[in-house]
Design a protein around this motif. Structure first.
Motif, PDB file in Angstrom:
ATOM      1  N   GLY A  89     -16.458   0.455  19.558  1.00  0.00           N
ATOM      2  CA  GLY A  89     -16.827  -0.592  18.604  1.00  0.00           C
ATOM      3  C   GLY A  89     -17.269  -0.053  17.264  1.00  0.00           C
ATOM      4  N   GLN A  90     -16.736   1.111  16.863  1.00  0.00           N
ATOM      5  CA  GLN A  90     -17.140   1.722  15.602  1.00  0.00           C
ATOM      6  C   GLN A  90     -16.329   1.174  14.422  1.00  0.00           C
ATOM      7  N   PHE A  91     -16.261  -0.128  14.319  1.00  0.00           N
ATOM      8  CA  PHE A  91     -15.568  -0.751  13.189  1.00  0.00           C
ATOM      9  C   PHE A  91     -16.091  -2.170  13.016  1.00  0.00           C
ATOM     10  N   ASP A  92     -15.973  -2.667  11.823  1.00  0.00           N
ATOM     11  CA  ASP A  92     -16.376  -4.036  11.506  1.00  0.00           C
ATOM     12  C   ASP A  92     -15.179  -4.953  11.758  1.00  0.00           C
ATOM     13  N   PRO A  93     -15.310  -5.995  12.563  1.00  0.00           N
ATOM     14  CA  PRO A  93     -14.198  -6.923  12.799  1.00  0.00           C
ATOM     15  C   PRO A  93     -13.591  -7.481  11.529  1.00  0.00           C
ATOM     16  N   GLU A  94     -14.382  -7.581  10.456  1.00  0.00           N
ATOM     17  CA  GLU A  94     -13.846  -8.066   9.184  1.00  0.00           C
ATOM     18  C   GLU A  94     -12.807  -7.111   8.606  1.00  0.00           C
ATOM     19  N   LEU A  95     -12.875  -5.848   9.036  1.00  0.00           N
ATOM     20  CA  LEU A  95     -11.892  -4.869   8.610  1.00  0.00           C
ATOM     21  C   LEU A  95     -10.501  -5.230   9.137  1.00  0.00           C
ATOM     22  N   ILE A  96     -10.470  -5.909  10.280  1.00  0.00           N
ATOM     23  CA  ILE A  96      -9.211  -6.228  10.966  1.00  0.00           C
ATOM     24  C   ILE A  96      -8.694  -7.618  10.613  1.00  0.00           C
ATOM     25  N   LYS A  97      -9.594  -8.553  10.370  1.00  0.00           N
ATOM     26  CA  LYS A  97      -9.212  -9.949  10.187  1.00  0.00           C
ATOM     27  C   LYS A  97      -8.184 -10.113   9.067  1.00  0.00           C
ATOM     28  N   ASP A  98      -7.080 -10.779   9.412  1.00  0.00           N
ATOM     29  CA  ASP A  98      -5.990 -11.096   8.476  1.00  0.00           C
ATOM     30  C   ASP A  98      -5.278  -9.859   7.916  1.00  0.00           C
ATOM     31  N   LYS A  99      -5.425  -8.726   8.587  1.00  0.00           N
ATOM     32  CA  LYS A  99      -4.772  -7.506   8.129  1.00  0.00           C
ATOM     33  C   LYS A  99      -3.544  -7.201   8.988  1.00  0.00           C
ATOM     34  N   CYS A 100      -2.746  -6.293   8.484  1.00  0.00           N
ATOM     35  CA  CYS A 100      -1.631  -5.751   9.270  1.00  0.00           C
ATOM     36  C   CYS A 100      -2.165  -4.548  10.034  1.00  0.00           C
ATOM     37  N   VAL A 101      -2.122  -4.619  11.344  1.00  0.00           N
ATOM     38  CA  VAL A 101      -2.607  -3.523  12.186  1.00  0.00           C
ATOM     39  C   VAL A 101      -1.408  -2.840  12.844  1.00  0.00           C
ATOM     40  N   LEU A 102      -1.318  -1.557  12.638  1.00  0.00           N
ATOM     41  CA  LEU A 102      -0.169  -0.799  13.131  1.00  0.00           C
ATOM     42  C   LEU A 102      -0.640   0.209  14.176  1.00  0.00           C
ATOM     43  N   PHE A 103      -0.210   0.013  15.416  1.00  0.00           N
ATOM     44  CA  PHE A 103      -0.517   0.945  16.497  1.00  0.00           C
ATOM     45  C   PHE A 103       0.561   2.029  16.517  1.00  0.00           C
ATOM     46  N   GLU A 139      -1.819  10.508 -10.075  1.00  0.00           N
ATOM     47  CA  GLU A 139      -3.223  10.322  -9.741  1.00  0.00           C
ATOM     48  C   GLU A 139      -3.336   9.693  -8.358  1.00  0.00           C
ATOM     49  N   ASP A 140      -4.419  10.014  -7.663  1.00  0.00           N
ATOM     50  CA  ASP A 140      -4.632   9.444  -6.338  1.00  0.00           C
ATOM     51  C   ASP A 140      -4.797   7.930  -6.445  1.00  0.00           C
ATOM     52  N   PRO A 141      -4.044   7.163  -5.633  1.00  0.00           N
ATOM     53  CA  PRO A 141      -4.147   5.699  -5.702  1.00  0.00           C
ATOM     54  C   PRO A 141      -5.405   5.191  -5.013  1.00  0.00           C
ATOM     55  N   LEU A 142      -5.706   3.936  -5.235  1.00  0.00           N
ATOM     56  CA  LEU A 142      -6.807   3.300  -4.520  1.00  0.00           C
ATOM     57  C   LEU A 142      -6.437   3.131  -3.057  1.00  0.00           C
ATOM     58  N   GLY A 143      -7.431   3.013  -2.210  1.00  0.00           N
ATOM     59  CA  GLY A 143      -7.179   2.825  -0.784  1.00  0.00           C
ATOM     60  C   GLY A 143      -6.473   1.502  -0.515  1.00  0.00           C
ATOM     61  N   GLU A 144      -5.608   1.492   0.483  1.00  0.00           N
ATOM     62  CA  GLU A 144      -4.886   0.290   0.880  1.00  0.00           C
ATOM     63  C   GLU A 144      -5.779  -0.566   1.772  1.00  0.00           C
ATOM     64  N   GLU A 145      -6.016  -1.803   1.359  1.00  0.00           N
ATOM     65  CA  GLU A 145      -6.941  -2.678   2.086  1.00  0.00           C
ATOM     66  C   GLU A 145      -6.246  -3.624   3.059  1.00  0.00           C
ATOM     67  N   GLU A 146      -4.931  -3.729   2.987  1.00  0.00           N
ATOM     68  CA  GLU A 146      -4.222  -4.706   3.811  1.00  0.00           C
ATOM     69  C   GLU A 146      -3.680  -4.134   5.118  1.00  0.00           C
ATOM     70  N   ILE A 147      -3.795  -2.823   5.299  1.00  0.00           N
ATOM     71  CA  ILE A 147      -3.200  -2.171   6.465  1.00  0.00           C
ATOM     72  C   ILE A 147      -4.245  -1.318   7.171  1.00  0.00           C
ATOM     73  N   VAL A 148      -4.320  -1.459   8.479  1.00  0.00           N
ATOM     74  CA  VAL A 148      -5.178  -0.614   9.310  1.00  0.00           C
ATOM     75  C   VAL A 148      -4.303   0.035  10.372  1.00  0.00           C
ATOM     76  N   ILE A 149      -4.449   1.341  10.524  1.00  0.00           N
ATOM     77  CA  ILE A 149      -3.648   2.082  11.497  1.00  0.00           C
ATOM     78  C   ILE A 149      -4.537   2.466  12.675  1.00  0.00           C
TER      79      ILE A 149
END
Length: 414
Positions: free
Chosen positions: A243-257, A57-67
């Motif tokens: 600026g098409q994102f909410d800063p709260e989306l990034i705060k305390d997350k793992c951001v992978l460039f 089954e499709d898993p829930l979205g990952e909330e701790e990682i932003v690419i």
């Protein structure tokens, strides 16, 4: 009579194992490759791919990682991206890209170095090079010191089985840690996961496995380029600038460039792209389905969720395969002597039922328990047992009896 029957089955087992060894050696030297286009098409497939791409089954979205996709930006552009994302206070930033040399654009280099200096937790990729006989590496490539001084390093190498760039790169496993120039180096996924949850990451490393199977969860939204579940949130470079994102989306997350094409959904981009078990096209592997950065994200998710895949030991799999082979030899030998007219039909039916059962059992165990059993040799033993036993009784055994040799002599006289 009873003793003779069991001796026969043991001799038959030895014959079949020797026959199997000869055949596998022939395939190892690629003697039959020219006759095996179908085998080539399925060479990069494993049965467990069906579980990843079809059964789960499709898993829930990952909330701790932003690419974040850097596209084809120059270093000044990447610096601007890093500055914008860093201002939203991510827990850690990982850069899945190299900066080995300085560019003629000195201002761009300085801007990127300054952007890195403002990041609290930064990990830049390294690259393991020159593997040696000691299962380690003699060289470790890193970015220029202008950039590297502000970051930790972690290698981005994957295990793909590809001998060169033209080979199909299928990524199912990764090595959590390796030694390069005698120094311990961790993979990028491990370093980033450690910043997100050090306890879970250390628990993962305590498994002390040289190679881990990746428990894939999904991909990014790529405008229909693949059919995998959309699990990871990805920002395109222009969305960050606008600026098409909410800063709260990034705060305390793992951001992978990383590079995800010139923009999300770019189907022409092949750089740093791999085939994974989520690919729905098994035979031939039509199009690579996942960028390297997303593979790292899948590994991080696996560690943070503590949702690992275990594997049966190769030696145990071999023992089970030999035991199953012997049981089939004994059963088929009984049918050969007791029901000779039924031999071909019964053995073929039993083989089909057993092979299907083993294949299905492997999928069920993997899907339910995250436990991987390679049933290839078990199934192969079942499928060859009937015909190989017939060869043993009809040819090999007759060669060692006076009656059998006499029949051959009489045939030669004719």
């Amino acid at each position: 009579m009873f003793k003779k029957f069991w001796l026969d089955t043991i001799y038959a087992l030895v014959f079949i194992l020797l026959l199997g060894f000869v055949v596998t050696q022939a395939f190892a030297f690629k003697i039959f490759d020219v006759f095996d286009p179908i085998g080539d098409a399925f060479a990069d497939m494993e049965s467990t791919d069906i579980v990843f791409s079809q059964l789960r089954e499709d898993p829930l979205g990952e909330e701790e990682i932003v690419i974040v996709n850097v596209g084809n930006l120059n270093r000044q552009g990447i610096a601007d991206l890093v500055n914008i994302i860093s201002a939203s206070e991510p827990r850690v930033i990982g850069m899945d890209m190299f900066f080995p040399d300085l560019k003629p654009d000195t201002l761009g280099d300085l801007a990127l170095a300054y952007a890195f200096s403002q990041v609290e937790n930064l990990v830049l990729v390294s690259k393991l090079e020159l593997p040696n006989e000691n299962e380690s590496f003699d060289s470790l490539a890193v970015s220029n010191e202008l950039f590297n001084q502000y970051a930790e390093t972690a290698y981005a190498n994957f295990i793909t089985g590809a001998a060169d760039q033209d080979d199909i790169k299928v990524c199912r496993t990764f090595a959590p840690k390796e030694y390069a120039k005698g120094e311990l180096e961790y993979s990028l996924s491990i370093k980033l996961a450690y910043y997100m949850d050090s306890v879970k990451t250390l628990n993962f490393l305590d498994r002390n496995k040289d190679v881990e199977v990746i428990n894939y969860r999904g991909n990014i939204f790529d405008y229909g380029a693949t059919q995998a579940p959309i699990t990871y949130f990805a920002l395109d470079w222009y969305q960050v600038f606008d600026g098409q994102f909410d800063p709260e989306l990034i705060k305390d997350k793992c951001v992978l460039f990383c590079f995800l094409g010139k923009e999300l959904g770019d189907r022409q981009a092949l750089e740093d792209k791999y085939f994974t078990p989520l690919n729905t096209h098994y035979a031939g592997k039509g199009h690579a389905d996942m960028f390297g950065g997303v593979i790292h994200a899948n590994i991080i998710s696996m560690i943070l969720a503590e949702d690992y895949i275990d594997e049966m030991n190769d030696n145990i799999e071999t023992i089970i395969a030999i035991v199953l082979l012997y049981l089939n030899v004994a059963l088929f030998a009984f049918i050969y002597h007791s029901l000779p007219k039924w031999y071909d039909g019964l053995t073929k039916l039993i083989q089909l039922i057993e092979a299907f059962s083993l294949f299905s059992l492997g999928l069920i165990i993997f899907n339910v328990y995250n436990y991987k059993i390679d049933t290839t040799w078990m199934i192969l033993g079942v499928l060859i047992a009937g015909d190989a036993l017939e060869v043993y009784f009809g040819v090999v055994k007759n060669l060692f009896t006076k009656e059998g040799r006499r029949e051959l002599t009489e045939l030669n006289k004719l």
